[in-house]
Every structure is written in structure tokens, then in C-alpha cells.
Design a protein around this motif. Sequence first.
Motif, mmCIF file in Angstrom:
data_model
loop_
_atom_site.group_PDB
_atom_site.id
_atom_site.type_symbol
_atom_site.label_atom_id
_atom_site.label_comp_id
_atom_site.label_asym_id
_atom_site.label_seq_id
_atom_site.Cartn_x
_atom_site.Cartn_y
_atom_site.Cartn_z
ATOM 1 N N ARG A 189 0.833 -1.200 0.000
ATOM 2 C CA ARG A 189 0.000 0.000 0.000
ATOM 3 C C ARG A 189 0.871 1.255 0.000
ATOM 4 O O ARG A 189 0.577 2.226 -0.696
ATOM 5 N N SER A 190 1.969 1.237 0.756
ATOM 6 C CA SER A 190 2.885 2.384 0.786
ATOM 7 C C SER A 190 3.565 2.584 -0.567
ATOM 8 O O SER A 190 3.744 3.718 -1.007
ATOM 9 N N ARG A 211 2.021 6.850 -6.831
ATOM 10 C CA ARG A 211 1.059 7.915 -7.182
ATOM 11 C C ARG A 211 1.712 9.290 -7.034
ATOM 12 O O ARG A 211 1.562 10.147 -7.901
ATOM 13 N N ARG A 212 2.425 9.477 -5.912
ATOM 14 C CA ARG A 212 3.091 10.770 -5.691
ATOM 15 C C ARG A 212 4.144 11.017 -6.765
ATOM 16 O O ARG A 212 4.256 12.115 -7.294
ATOM 17 N N TYR A 265 2.341 1.784 -3.471
ATOM 18 C CA TYR A 265 1.346 2.357 -4.369
ATOM 19 C C TYR A 265 1.201 3.864 -4.133
ATOM 20 O O TYR A 265 1.192 4.652 -5.086
ATOM 21 N N ALA A 266 1.142 4.266 -2.870
ATOM 22 C CA ALA A 266 1.017 5.695 -2.560
ATOM 23 C C ALA A 266 2.238 6.460 -3.073
ATOM 24 O O ALA A 266 2.105 7.558 -3.634
ATOM 25 N N LEU A 317 -6.878 -0.119 -4.283
ATOM 26 C CA LEU A 317 -5.817 0.562 -3.542
ATOM 27 C C LEU A 317 -6.205 2.001 -3.221
ATOM 28 O O LEU A 317 -5.950 2.486 -2.114
ATOM 29 N N ASP A 318 -6.819 2.693 -4.173
ATOM 30 C CA ASP A 318 -7.284 4.054 -3.912
ATOM 31 C C ASP A 318 -8.324 4.063 -2.797
ATOM 32 O O ASP A 318 -8.289 4.898 -1.899
ATOM 33 N N GLU A 331 -6.769 3.366 0.599
ATOM 34 C CA GLU A 331 -6.091 4.567 1.087
ATOM 35 C C GLU A 331 -7.102 5.561 1.651
ATOM 36 O O GLU A 331 -6.870 6.193 2.678
#
Length: 182
Positions: free
Chosen positions: A85-86, A92-93, A88-89, A124-125, A128
Motif C-alpha cells: 500500500r505504501s 502515485r506521488r 502504491y502511494a 488501492l485508492d 487509502e
Amino acid sequence: MPSGVTDLDGLARAAAAGDRDALDRLLVAVRPDVLRMSARFLPNREDAEEACQDTLLAVARGITGFDGRSAFRTWLHRVAANRARSTYAALRRRFTAEGQGVPLPETPDPRRTSVVAGTRLDLLDALEAIGPEYAEPVALRDVLGLPYREISVLLGLAEGTVKSRIHQGRQRLRARLSDAQV
């Protein structure tokens, strides 16, 4: 440590006690499973590989935090879910920064993204958005398939609390995912 110790829990205990050889053998032993777990979250092989490497690094750095309350594999599932999950975040950034502020498309482009990949991105979105209190138990149960009892031990929560958070998390996910479809 005796050289005959090959079970994961034994290797994890030895690594947690400072045995570098045990840590090396542990990381080699779990890498294929970590990659499979990461791929359950991330649709792209390279992204799953990145999450796998992040997970293995987190295991190496945090092995002294493994206290044996749960099986090592259960602890590993939690680390892998959080790292995926981290990752993926972070991706995105990075995309937003490299795209000079161009936002990500609201829905994946079906011409470039498989249905499975698009669904995982939406998930995932949504995970989050609902926050770690609900996302972590839902991911451990529904993505990685851990039993409620293991999740309870891993998170240090009563089993009823885990079931409640999973139920509430699923409801919140359902609402977020149905909003994304509209």
C-alpha cells in the motif's frame, strides 16, 4: 544457531536475536511469497517487485520487532500488505510529480489497463481513502486471506473488533468503489 534450523519461525527467532546468517536465509526463503503477496496488490510486475524489495528491507530492519506473538508468516503478511500500500502511494506521488501536477486519471484507461489491474488500482485508492484502521484488517483478510484469529493477534485487537472493522471497512470500500463506477 544450529545449521539444521530451516523453518521460518526458527529462522525468524534467530534473526530477531541478531543472527545475520539466519536473516539472510530467511529473506531468501520468503522472497517468492513476498513477491506473490505484492502482486496481489499491485497490477504491474515492476511495481510488485519494488514493493517486494521494500518489504524485504522492512523485514530486515524490523526483524527485532518480531516478538513471536504470531507466526512469522502472519507478521510477514502484515508487513507485505503495508509496504504494498505504501509503494502504491509513493508511485502515485511520483507520477504526479513527474507529470508536473497533471492529476492521475480518475479511472484507469481500459485501452492500457487490464480489468484486473484497473480493479486493483481502484481497490488501492479506496483502501487509502478509508484509512489504516479499516484498510489494514480488510487487506489482511480479503487480499491476503488471513483468518480472523491471526489478524486479531497481529493487530492486538479482540477478534470481535477485527470482524467489526472488516465489516465496516467493507461497507466503506463498497461505497467508495460504487462512487468510482458512477
